[in-house]
Design an enzyme around this catalytic site. Structure first.
Site, PDB file in Angstrom:
ATOM      1  N   CYS A   1       1.249  -1.301  -1.345  1.00 43.22           N
ATOM      2  CA  CYS A   1       0.548  -2.577  -1.325  1.00 43.22           C
ATOM      3  C   CYS A   1      -0.124  -2.816  -2.678  1.00 43.22           C
ATOM      4  O   CYS A   1      -0.833  -1.933  -3.184  1.00 43.22           O
ATOM      5  CB  CYS A   1      -0.496  -2.569  -0.207  1.00 43.22           C
TER       6      CYS A   1
ATOM      7  N   ASP B   1       3.210   0.903   2.590  1.00 36.80           N
ATOM      8  CA  ASP B   1       3.719   0.018   3.629  1.00 36.80           C
ATOM      9  C   ASP B   1       5.082   0.550   4.046  1.00 36.80           C
ATOM     10  O   ASP B   1       6.012   0.579   3.232  1.00 36.80           O
ATOM     11  CB  ASP B   1       3.857  -1.423   3.112  1.00 36.80           C
TER      12      ASP B   1
END
Length: 119
Positions: free
Chosen positions: A35, A42
């Protein structure tokens, strides 16, 4: 190992250019990006549906794994995969969908599609 920021290229299976086009649906559950806001990982899956020369599956897996060092939003990761496959494989049709694990209560599942034009 590739240097930071380098991606493994996706290759075609040997003889794929001369063979008849295939239609495949490939899924990999090992997609991870970082991220850009929190630098937290993620995790997600990527679905690649295409018609064209057959992709070497091992090289696709290496390419997806090479994205683990990339910082960016979900949509950018799907766009990067889509553009790389469109450029290297030159498929007749291509759809790339990212299905990311939920963080913060909202699912983000970006999709990018190329369909052949009717003539």
């Amino acid at each position: 190992p590739p240097r930071r920021g380098a991606q493994e290229p996706v290759r075609l299976r040997p003889g794929a250019q001369a063979a008849a086009p295939v239609s495949e649906r490939l899924v990999c559950h090992q997609l991870r990006t970082l991220c850009p806001v929190t630098r937290q990982p993620d995790w997600g899956s990527v679905l690649v549906e295409y018609t064209g020369p057959q992709i070497d599956r091992a090289s696709l897996l290496r390419y997806i794994a090479s994205l683990r060092r990339e910082v960016g939003f979900h949509e950018a990761a799907v766009e990067r995969i889509f553009c790389h496959l469109a450029r290297t494989v030159e498929p007749r049709a291509l759809t790339v969908t990212g299905q990311f694990l939920r963080r913060g209560g909202v699912d983000i599942n970006p999709t990018r599609t190329l369909v052949p034009l009717e003539r």
